[in-house]
Design an enzyme around this catalytic site. Structure first.
Site, mmCIF file in Angstrom:
data_model
loop_
_atom_site.group_PDB
_atom_site.id
_atom_site.type_symbol
_atom_site.label_atom_id
_atom_site.label_comp_id
_atom_site.label_asym_id
_atom_site.label_seq_id
_atom_site.Cartn_x
_atom_site.Cartn_y
_atom_site.Cartn_z
ATOM 1 N N TYR A 174 25.559 88.915 93.950
ATOM 2 C CA TYR A 174 25.246 88.757 95.048
ATOM 3 C C TYR A 174 23.726 89.081 95.738
ATOM 4 C CZ TYR A 174 25.339 91.994 99.540
ATOM 5 O OH TYR A 174 25.438 92.270 101.136
ATOM 6 N N ASP A 269 16.327 85.201 92.909
ATOM 7 C CA ASP A 269 16.840 86.490 94.595
ATOM 8 C C ASP A 269 16.579 87.314 93.500
ATOM 9 O OD1 ASP A 269 17.766 88.138 96.568
ATOM 10 O OD2 ASP A 269 19.793 88.007 96.215
ATOM 11 N N LYS A 297 13.657 94.375 99.716
ATOM 12 C CA LYS A 297 13.977 95.722 99.174
ATOM 13 C C LYS A 297 11.923 96.395 98.732
ATOM 14 C CE LYS A 297 18.267 95.961 98.164
ATOM 15 N NZ LYS A 297 19.117 95.167 97.795
HETATM 16 C C1 PLP Z 1 20.132 94.188 98.503
HETATM 17 C C2 PLP Z 1 20.331 92.234 98.055
HETATM 18 C C3 PLP Z 1 20.272 91.332 99.017
HETATM 19 C C4 PLP Z 1 20.372 91.406 100.833
HETATM 20 O O1 PLP Z 1 19.268 92.931 100.871
HETATM 21 P P1 PLP Z 1 19.561 92.889 102.307
HETATM 22 O O2 PLP Z 1 17.581 93.402 102.838
HETATM 23 O O3 PLP Z 1 20.335 94.001 102.204
HETATM 24 O O4 PLP Z 1 19.778 92.210 103.482
HETATM 25 C C5 PLP Z 1 19.845 90.283 98.854
HETATM 26 N N1 PLP Z 1 20.309 90.527 97.080
HETATM 27 C C6 PLP Z 1 19.842 91.081 96.098
HETATM 28 C C7 PLP Z 1 19.980 90.891 95.275
HETATM 29 C C8 PLP Z 1 20.340 91.993 96.708
HETATM 30 O O5 PLP Z 1 20.202 93.725 96.131
#
Ligand code: PLP
Length: 458
Positions: A174, A269, A297
């Protein structure tokens, strides 16, 4: 009289809060509507599904979400006055636990002097320096407000830099709700059964090729066949949005090798893994340098902040030094930067923070494995550092198909049982539990004891 009686039916601090409300002129009806049930009913009328992000919904496990009143350290208290030991950690950001006094003080101090200027501030430079120093693959970084913005912008930059359009992502990973990345997506999209969202133009989805996470041979084959057309391969170096799935030995190395050979950019990511699995993120832990990295995060310390960065020659293609447009009114917001800087500074000062997180994570893993064994339940625990997932009904999970074979009905019962024991877990089989530096051995023992009881009873 009615007011006094009403207030008495609540306990402790929550009762006091209601009393205060009543005294300041709110009606009893308004005070009562503050229970989770009533708030949820009202929220569902006003907000789709009553939540502002679908992962917060309890669709997969039944019931309604907690309406949170406050949280400190590892304890979350809902508006009904019930308290829970928290393993959600706001889905990853809260490495120091909730409401760490130093982080709260930094936010308050910053807020006193203004909350946003639309002009550069010293904190942004300090945070950029900290990120660039921590992650050797980063030469330049740009701050944004969400992980979604970070991945979206990284892809645009990768496409502009390579002059190619197609990208590759892995099933079950994701990367935020970017159109092009909502193809076989994990997290809420997987939990709710909509990995390929309607509303994404088919022409755009056609430019997203998918491969299977940890299928090194399949990925090699795809990149050898199509690699010269591909702008970028984006991956969660440790998958955390189909439940935790660590990279198989050699998978990330092969990915680095094949993307370099094809002239495609490798985008890590690290929105979850950055500052979670080590000070240098997953790239430090596994010793792989991607071309571009997305962060989020933890770097915002619980406020909205994310970033993308990488090689200078790529990053300088961004406006205003280059033609690739990317912008944000609240990008690098001073409050978020203050929270992020304070969080990361505290973690760094602690020394041994990541050994401690590994230790607590290992303890949680052992506790959950032993609980499943004691209850004679087929299960496995996947863990990297302080993030872990207990998969029920399967003995091994190394990819998307494996994760999807887990017993989600059994997980729903487990989740509800744990809640009754005062333990707050992510309301989905396909999410990570997060251990923070605020957790103690005692907290982990409580988790293990509760899991044993719940698995034996349900
Ligand atoms: C949480 C998450 C996102 C998205 O971040 P948001 O601040 O919710 O838009 C993207 N990549 C990974 C791996 C994530 O866990």
């Amino acid at each position: 009289m009615a007011i006094a009686l009403q207030a008495k039916s609540y306990t402790g601090a929550v009762g006091a809060a209601h009393l205060t409300l009543c005294r300041t002129g709110a009606t009893v009806r308004e005070a009562v509507s503050r229970t989770s049930d009533e708030l949820y009913a009202e929220a569902c009328r006003l907000i789709p599904g009553g939540v502002n992000s679908p992962v917060r919904s309890w669709t997969a496990v039944g019931g309604r979400p907690l309406f949170v009143q406050r949280a400190h350290g590892t304890e979350v208290v809902d508006v009904d006055g019930r308290s829970y030991l928290d393993f959600v950690g706001s889905w990853g950001p809260l490495l120091l636990g909730h409401a760490h006094p130093a982080v709260i003080a930094a936010i308050a101090e910053r807020a006193r002097h203004g909350t946003s200027f639309g002009a550069p501030t010293p904190g942004e430079v300090q945070l950029a320096k900290l990120l660039v120093d921590a992650l050797p693959s980063l030469e330049q970084v740009r701050l944004v407000s969400s992980g979604t913005e970070a991945t979206m912008s990284a892809l645009r930059l990768a496409r502009a830099s390579t002059g190619r359009d197609p990208i590759v992502k892995f099933a079950g990973c994701y990367h935020g709700h970017v159109d092009a990345l909502l193809v076989r997506a994990g997290s809420g999209a997987l939990t709710l059964g909509v990995p390929d969202s309607p509303g994404v133009p088919a022409a755009l989805a056609a430019l997203t090729l998918t491969a299977d996470f940890n299928d090194t041979a399949g990925m090699r084959e795809l990149l050898r066949r199509r690699g010269r057309d591909i702008a970028a391969v984006i991956v969660e170096p440790v998958a955390a949005n189909m439940g935790v799935v660590p990279p198989a030995p050699g998978f990330l190395e092969a990915l680095r090798e094949e993307t370099s050979r094809a002239g495609a950019l490798l985008v890590f990511d690290e929105v979850v893994t950055g500052f979670r699995v080590g000070w240098g993120g997953a790239q430090g832990r596994y010793g792989i340098a991607p071309d571009l990295t997305c962060l989020g995060k933890i770097i915002g310390g619980g406020l909205p902040l994310a970033a993308f960065g990488g090689r200078r020659d790529l990053m300088e293609r961004l406006a205003p030094t280059g033609p690739v447009y990317q912008a944000g009114t609240l990008s690098g917001n001073p409050l978020s930067v203050a929270a992020g800087l304070e969080t990361l500074t505290k973690v760094r000062e602690m020394r041994g923070a990541y050994d401690r997180l590994d230790e607590l994570g290992a303890l949680a893993e052992r506790g959950l494995v032993e609980a499943a064994l004691a209850a004679d339940v087929a299960a496995c625990v996947n863990r990297v550092g302080s993030m872990l997932t207990l998969f029920l009904g399967v003995e091994r999970v190394s990819d998307y198909d494996g994760a999807r074979r887990s017993d989600t009905a059994r997980f729903a019962r487990f989740f509800r049982g744990m809640l009754d024991e005062g333990i707050y877990l992510p309301p989905s089989q396909f999410e990570a539990m997060f251990v923070s530096l605020a957790h103690t051995e005692g907290d982990i023992e409580r988790l293990a004891r509760a899991a044993r009881k719940v698995l034996m009873d349900s």
